[in-house]
Structure formats: structure tokens, C-alpha cells
Design a protein around this motif. Structure first.
Motif, PDB file in Angstrom:
ATOM      1  N   ARG A 106       0.867  -1.026  -0.226  1.00 45.64           N
ATOM      2  CA  ARG A 106       0.200   0.127  -0.020  1.00 45.64           C
ATOM      3  C   ARG A 106       1.225   1.175   0.178  1.00 45.64           C
ATOM      4  O   ARG A 106       1.415   1.755  -0.876  1.00 45.64           O
ATOM      5  CB  ARG A 106      -0.948   0.122   0.898  1.00 45.64           C
ATOM      6  CG  ARG A 106      -2.052   1.454   1.387  1.00 45.64           C
ATOM      7  CD  ARG A 106      -2.851   1.204   0.584  1.00 45.64           C
ATOM      8  NE  ARG A 106      -4.082   2.212   0.563  1.00 45.64           N
ATOM      9  CZ  ARG A 106      -5.051   2.250  -0.144  1.00 45.64           C
ATOM     10  NH1 ARG A 106      -5.981   1.062  -0.486  1.00 45.64           N
ATOM     11  NH2 ARG A 106      -5.952   2.873  -0.358  1.00 45.64           N
ATOM     12  N   ALA A 107       1.971   1.049   0.317  1.00 41.34           N
ATOM     13  CA  ALA A 107       2.733   1.959   0.836  1.00 41.34           C
ATOM     14  C   ALA A 107       3.601   3.180  -0.407  1.00 41.34           C
ATOM     15  O   ALA A 107       3.844   3.695  -1.194  1.00 41.34           O
ATOM     16  CB  ALA A 107       3.530   2.188   2.147  1.00 41.34           C
ATOM     17  N   ILE A 108       3.832   1.822  -1.341  1.00 40.22           N
ATOM     18  CA  ILE A 108       3.916   1.857  -2.548  1.00 40.22           C
ATOM     19  C   ILE A 108       3.550   2.102  -3.503  1.00 40.22           C
ATOM     20  O   ILE A 108       3.707   3.258  -4.839  1.00 40.22           O
ATOM     21  CB  ILE A 108       5.248   0.548  -2.808  1.00 40.22           C
ATOM     22  CG1 ILE A 108       6.447   0.237  -1.496  1.00 40.22           C
ATOM     23  CG2 ILE A 108       5.696   1.104  -4.505  1.00 40.22           C
ATOM     24  CD1 ILE A 108       6.637  -1.146  -2.104  1.00 40.22           C
ATOM     25  N   GLU A 109       2.060   1.702  -3.380  1.00 40.32           N
ATOM     26  CA  GLU A 109       1.413   1.765  -4.215  1.00 40.32           C
ATOM     27  C   GLU A 109       0.608   3.620  -4.059  1.00 40.32           C
ATOM     28  O   GLU A 109       0.536   4.417  -5.328  1.00 40.32           O
ATOM     29  CB  GLU A 109      -0.555   1.363  -3.667  1.00 40.32           C
ATOM     30  CG  GLU A 109       0.037   0.034  -4.505  1.00 40.32           C
ATOM     31  CD  GLU A 109      -1.354  -1.240  -4.253  1.00 40.32           C
ATOM     32  OE1 GLU A 109      -1.563  -1.820  -4.634  1.00 40.32           O
ATOM     33  OE2 GLU A 109      -1.760  -0.218  -3.043  1.00 40.32           O
ATOM     34  N   ASP A 110       0.866   4.199  -2.691  1.00 39.51           N
ATOM     35  CA  ASP A 110       0.729   5.375  -2.858  1.00 39.51           C
ATOM     36  C   ASP A 110       2.225   5.924  -3.506  1.00 39.51           C
ATOM     37  O   ASP A 110       0.723   7.305  -3.379  1.00 39.51           O
ATOM     38  CB  ASP A 110       0.439   5.839  -0.506  1.00 39.51           C
ATOM     39  CG  ASP A 110      -0.529   5.140  -0.208  1.00 39.51           C
ATOM     40  OD1 ASP A 110      -1.587   4.971  -0.684  1.00 39.51           O
ATOM     41  OD2 ASP A 110      -0.506   4.751   0.979  1.00 39.51           O
ATOM     42  N   ARG A 111       2.559   5.707  -2.945  1.00 41.80           N
ATOM     43  CA  ARG A 111       4.122   6.803  -3.421  1.00 41.80           C
ATOM     44  C   ARG A 111       3.167   6.082  -5.291  1.00 41.80           C
ATOM     45  O   ARG A 111       3.814   8.090  -5.843  1.00 41.80           O
ATOM     46  CB  ARG A 111       5.674   6.345  -3.131  1.00 41.80           C
ATOM     47  CG  ARG A 111       7.021   6.873  -3.167  1.00 41.80           C
ATOM     48  CD  ARG A 111       7.877   6.514  -2.819  1.00 41.80           C
ATOM     49  NE  ARG A 111       8.387   5.540  -3.454  1.00 41.80           N
ATOM     50  CZ  ARG A 111       8.452   4.177  -2.122  1.00 41.80           C
ATOM     51  NH1 ARG A 111       7.767   4.685  -0.775  1.00 41.80           N
ATOM     52  NH2 ARG A 111       8.293   3.334  -2.306  1.00 41.80           N
ATOM     53  N   CYS A 112       3.335   5.884  -6.144  1.00 49.97           N
ATOM     54  CA  CYS A 112       3.679   5.535  -7.380  1.00 49.97           C
ATOM     55  C   CYS A 112       2.485   6.394  -7.846  1.00 49.97           C
ATOM     56  O   CYS A 112       2.033   7.202  -8.685  1.00 49.97           O
ATOM     57  CB  CYS A 112       3.333   4.219  -7.505  1.00 49.97           C
ATOM     58  SG  CYS A 112       5.468   3.171  -7.778  1.00 49.97           S
ATOM     59  N   ILE A 113       1.079   6.559  -7.067  1.00 51.29           N
ATOM     60  CA  ILE A 113       0.375   7.217  -7.304  1.00 51.29           C
ATOM     61  C   ILE A 113       0.242   8.288  -7.424  1.00 51.29           C
ATOM     62  O   ILE A 113      -0.352   9.093  -7.969  1.00 51.29           O
ATOM     63  CB  ILE A 113      -1.225   6.738  -6.629  1.00 51.29           C
ATOM     64  CG1 ILE A 113      -1.430   5.448  -6.323  1.00 51.29           C
ATOM     65  CG2 ILE A 113      -2.309   7.756  -6.768  1.00 51.29           C
ATOM     66  CD1 ILE A 113      -2.554   5.044  -5.580  1.00 51.29           C
ATOM     67  N   ARG A 114       1.068   9.299  -6.571  1.00 53.42           N
ATOM     68  CA  ARG A 114       1.454  10.432  -6.621  1.00 53.42           C
ATOM     69  C   ARG A 114       2.056  10.788  -7.473  1.00 53.42           C
ATOM     70  O   ARG A 114       1.772  12.282  -8.233  1.00 53.42           O
ATOM     71  CB  ARG A 114       2.000  10.651  -4.867  1.00 53.42           C
ATOM     72  CG  ARG A 114       1.693  10.431  -4.018  1.00 53.42           C
ATOM     73  CD  ARG A 114       2.145  10.690  -2.493  1.00 53.42           C
ATOM     74  NE  ARG A 114       1.351  11.068  -1.653  1.00 53.42           N
ATOM     75  CZ  ARG A 114       1.361   9.862  -0.240  1.00 53.42           C
ATOM     76  NH1 ARG A 114       2.548   8.650  -1.044  1.00 53.42           N
ATOM     77  NH2 ARG A 114       0.693  10.383   0.083  1.00 53.42           N
ATOM     78  N   ASP A 115       2.963   9.897  -8.339  1.00 53.54           N
ATOM     79  CA  ASP A 115       3.505  10.269  -9.198  1.00 53.54           C
ATOM     80  C   ASP A 115       3.372   9.865 -10.551  1.00 53.54           C
ATOM     81  O   ASP A 115       3.150  11.306 -10.906  1.00 53.54           O
ATOM     82  CB  ASP A 115       5.005   9.425  -9.059  1.00 53.54           C
ATOM     83  CG  ASP A 115       5.824   9.715  -8.529  1.00 53.54           C
ATOM     84  OD1 ASP A 115       6.305  10.361  -7.691  1.00 53.54           O
ATOM     85  OD2 ASP A 115       6.925   8.415  -7.816  1.00 53.54           O
ATOM     86  N   ALA A 116       1.889   8.885 -10.691  1.00 52.95           N
ATOM     87  CA  ALA A 116       1.272   9.479 -11.977  1.00 52.95           C
ATOM     88  C   ALA A 116       0.750  10.657 -11.917  1.00 52.95           C
ATOM     89  O   ALA A 116       0.002  11.458 -12.714  1.00 52.95           O
ATOM     90  CB  ALA A 116       0.475   8.419 -11.939  1.00 52.95           C
ATOM     91  N   VAL A 117      -0.350  11.139 -10.821  1.00 50.98           N
ATOM     92  CA  VAL A 117      -0.963  12.340 -10.821  1.00 50.98           C
ATOM     93  C   VAL A 117      -0.019  13.615 -11.439  1.00 50.98           C
ATOM     94  O   VAL A 117      -0.241  14.192 -12.130  1.00 50.98           O
ATOM     95  CB  VAL A 117      -1.328  12.739  -9.237  1.00 50.98           C
ATOM     96  CG1 VAL A 117      -2.047  14.464  -9.286  1.00 50.98           C
ATOM     97  CG2 VAL A 117      -2.286  11.116  -8.936  1.00 50.98           C
ATOM     98  N   LYS A 118       0.786  13.225 -10.686  1.00 50.06           N
ATOM     99  CA  LYS A 118       1.823  14.499 -11.102  1.00 50.06           C
ATOM    100  C   LYS A 118       2.646  14.550 -12.803  1.00 50.06           C
ATOM    101  O   LYS A 118       2.182  15.503 -13.466  1.00 50.06           O
ATOM    102  CB  LYS A 118       3.355  13.997 -10.351  1.00 50.06           C
ATOM    103  CG  LYS A 118       3.338  15.116  -9.047  1.00 50.06           C
ATOM    104  CD  LYS A 118       4.668  14.936  -8.579  1.00 50.06           C
ATOM    105  CE  LYS A 118       4.475  14.943  -6.833  1.00 50.06           C
ATOM    106  NZ  LYS A 118       5.857  14.822  -6.263  1.00 50.06           N
TER     107      LYS A 118
END
Length: 374
Positions: A41-53
Motif C-alpha cells: 500500500r505504501a508503494i502504491e501510494d507513492r507511485c500514485i502521487r507520481d502518476a498524478v504529477k
């Protein structure tokens, strides 16, 4: 320039994005028990932040979470519905230009009365992504037709649902509750992902339906009724669209055929607000079926830019094809997008993230040139 009009925007995208290597590795290790759920979940959270950017930098008006919490676009969501279980696989032959691959999606069986889980289907995913951006967040949700398509009526337990109306009624309760919960959380844009209409366009799939006792000539209207019941009472102001797909497994496809066989049900009977239609190559046929579109406020989003190959389509060619579609649908009712997501399953299509970013920018820039807005 980002348009202030409601979605779908002139430049849009279907939803799924390429997973970074870190996320793909973490998901595979999680499946082996080597990474905990909290770590994943923590890795998903970080990667989703990058995807939004990435989407914001590309100029995309509507943002998604890239479907980064899913290993596949539909099964992880549909199996959250109470009463749904996986009962085997259906073998399909997917095609590249020079080779075939095998992919076996699951059969979803209704084993007890359907119900929405307390925490919803995609509600929490939306809330997380919404907090990361000021732009509208589009939620992608698999079509209710998957409860029927792979097994047909023969695959529905008659001791649970003795008739089709009762099945549809309970499916509608699940989807209606999810749409309202999303609206209350601030979601104004929902996209239903469906391969089953597009499959009926292919003779080999029509043969398959006949083999399980279904009539492929009446299925389009039945599917339209199923979806209509699920979205009939959606909140006023919430835009609901549908995306058609002919298969997208690591860039391979499974079905071919123009929309004519399903056009009246899809474009005339279905009460969605917009259609994301796959039109990236000859497998999708011509634009003539668009003449069946009913409703001056409906939008057809032309999927002219492929996610299956990295090359950018010539702008002149894209503009010419948009003009061709405008012979059947007014230009103000058209928009542009890729034909499908970049990663319908977590392994993704054969592009790099930089090439994905270029494709998204291409959509935005061409839309700006054609309509003067995105």
C-alpha cells in the motif's frame, strides 16, 4: 489551457497507466508473501502521487490513479461485490502483429445474493487520489455485464436468481449505492469499462455466445438494459461514460469488427453521457455506426491514439480522422483520447513511461489545435 466545461474533456485518457518497476516488483512479491499488504500500500501510494504529477504535467484535464491498486482492470473490483466468486478461466487467443499469446481471464460466478461491501468498490481509491490534485478525478469501474458475459444465463445459479430481472435489480443496487457514495465524496466523473459490447462485434465471439446458449443478436440490448438500470438514478451532475475495448493484454488484442452490430443498442439505447470508443486501427471499422448516436448532449471520445505502440500518430492524420467522424457526429460532440489504457493488466503495454507521457501530451496538443481547448 484547461477547459472549464464538464467532463469528458476534449483531451482525455481511458485510465490505466504503466506501473513503475518498483510497483510491479512489489505486487509480485506480495503475491508470494514476501511483501506485506501495508508495504504494498505504501508503494502504491507513492507511485500514485507520481502518476498524478505525470498527468498534470502532460496537461490532462481529468486525473486517474492509473489503476495502480489493481493487478487487472476488472477482477479486483468485481470480486469485492458480495456474492461473487471466481470459478475457473476462459481461454482466449490474443494477437500481436506477428505472434499470438494466451490469456485466460476469470469467470465470475454469482454464488449468493449480490451486495455492496461496507467500504465500497472504488470509493477509498477515489478519496486518496482526490486529495492529490485540484483537477477532476475520474473513477474507472468495470461494467456490470461481466457478471453475465462469460457464463451467460447458464452460469447464473437459479436458486439465487431465478430470473434475469432479479439479477439486474440487485446489480443496480450495488452500482447505484457506489455512484451515490462517490458523488457524496466529490466524484463527478465515472467511467464504466466494458469489453463485452466490442466482443459481440467479432464473429468468433458471437459463435462463442451461441455455444453457451445466448443469442448475440439480442445481447446488445440486454447489456444496454443492464447498464441503464445500474446508472438510472445516478446523481444529477455526475457524468457517467462507457469505454469499449477489444482486448488490451500487454499490447495484444483479442477481438475485431466494426461497431455496426451493436451500434443501435450502444449509441441509441444506452443512457450514458459519453462513449470512449476504440478507433486506433482498422480492427474497429469505420465511423458510419456513429450515425446511431442519440442525444445532442452526448459526447463521443474518439480513441484514435494507440497505447499498443510507442510511435506518435501524425497530427494531420488524426485531424483528418476527426473530420471523418464529424460527418456523422457534430464536431462539438467529439473529443480525443487513446483507444485504451496503457496497462489493463499490471505488466503493461510495450511502451516506456516517457513514451506514455509523450502520448498523453500528443492527445492534449492535438485537441488544443482542433477545438481550441482541452
Amino acid at each position: 489551457m484547461v477547459s472549464n466545461r464538464k467532463p469528458p474533456f476534449r483531451a482525455d485518457h481511458v485510465g490505466s497507466l504503466l506501473r513503475p518497476g518498483e510497483l510491479k516488483d512489489a505486487r509480485e512479491k506480495h503475491d508470494k508473501g514476501e511483501v506485506s499488504g501495508d508495504q504494498l500500500r505504501a508503494i502504491e501510494d507513492r507511485c500514485i502521487r507520481d502518476a498524478v504529477k505525470l498527468q498534470e504535467e502532460a496537461g490532462v484535464p481529468a486525473i486517474t490513479d492509473g489503476e495502480f491498486r489493481r493487478y487487472e482492470f476488472h477482477t479486483p473490483i468485481l470480486t469485492r461485490i458480495r456474492g461473487v466468486e471466481l470459478t475457473g478461466r476462459v481461454e482466449f487467443h490474443f494477437h500481436y502483429e506477428d505472434e499470438d499469446i494466451e490469456y485466460a481471464p476469470p469467470v465470475l460466478e454469482v454464488t449468493s445474493t449480490l451486495g455492496r461491501p461496507p467500504d465500497g468498490l472504488v470509493l477509498e481509491d477515489f478519496r486518496f487520489t482526490q486529495a492529490l490534485t485540484s483537477r477532476p478525478v475520474k473513477v474507472t469501474i468495470p461494467s456490470p455485464t461481466y457478471m453475465y458475459a462469460r457464463g451467460g444465463w447458464a452460469g447464473i445459479r437459479k436458486d439465487v436468481y431465478p430470473d434475469k430481472d432479479s439479477l439486474i435489480a440487485d446489480l443496480a443496487k450495488v452500482y447505484d449505492a457506489e455512484l451515490h457514495a462517490l458523488w457524496e465524496a466529490g466524484c463527478t466523473f465515472v467511467q464504466i469499462d466494458d469489453t463485452n459490447f466490442a466482443h459481440i462485434c467479432d464473429p468468433k465471439f458471437r459463435d462463442r455466445y451461441r455455444s453457451i446458449g445466448e443469442d448475440p443478436d439480442t445481447l446488445p440490448s440486454f447489456y444496454a438494459r443492464m447498464i441503464n438500470e445500474c446508472i438510472r438514478n445516478r446523481p444529477r451532475g455526475q457524468v457517467v461514460g462507457i469505454h469499449m475495448c477489444r482486448g488490451n493484454v500487454r499490447g495484444a488484442w483479442v477481438a475485431a469488427g466494426g461497431y455496426e452490430h451493436v451500434a443501435e443498442a450502444l449509441l441509441g439505447e444506452m443512457q450514458v453521457d459519453c462513449y470512449f470508443l476504440e478507433y486506433d486501427d482498422q480492427r474497429s471499422g469505420d465511423f458510419a455506426p456513429l450515425r446511431h448516436l442519440r442525444g445532442e448532449d452526448k459526447i463521443v471520445v474518439l480513441g484514435l491514439i494507440t497505447t499498443k505502440r510507442p510511435q506518435l500518430e501524425p497530427r494531420d492524420m488524426l485531424k483528418r480522422r476527426i473530420d471523418e467522424a464529424a460527418r456523422y457526429v457534430p464536431m462539438e460532440q467529439l473529443a480525443l483520447s487513446p483507444q485504451c489504457g496503457f496497462a489493463s493488466i499490471y505488466q503493461g503495454n510495450p511502451l516506456t513511461i516517457d513514451q506514455e507521457r509523450a502520448k498523453l501530451r500528443h492527445v492534449v496538443e492535438v485537441a488544443q489545435e482542433v477545438w481550441g481547448e482541452v
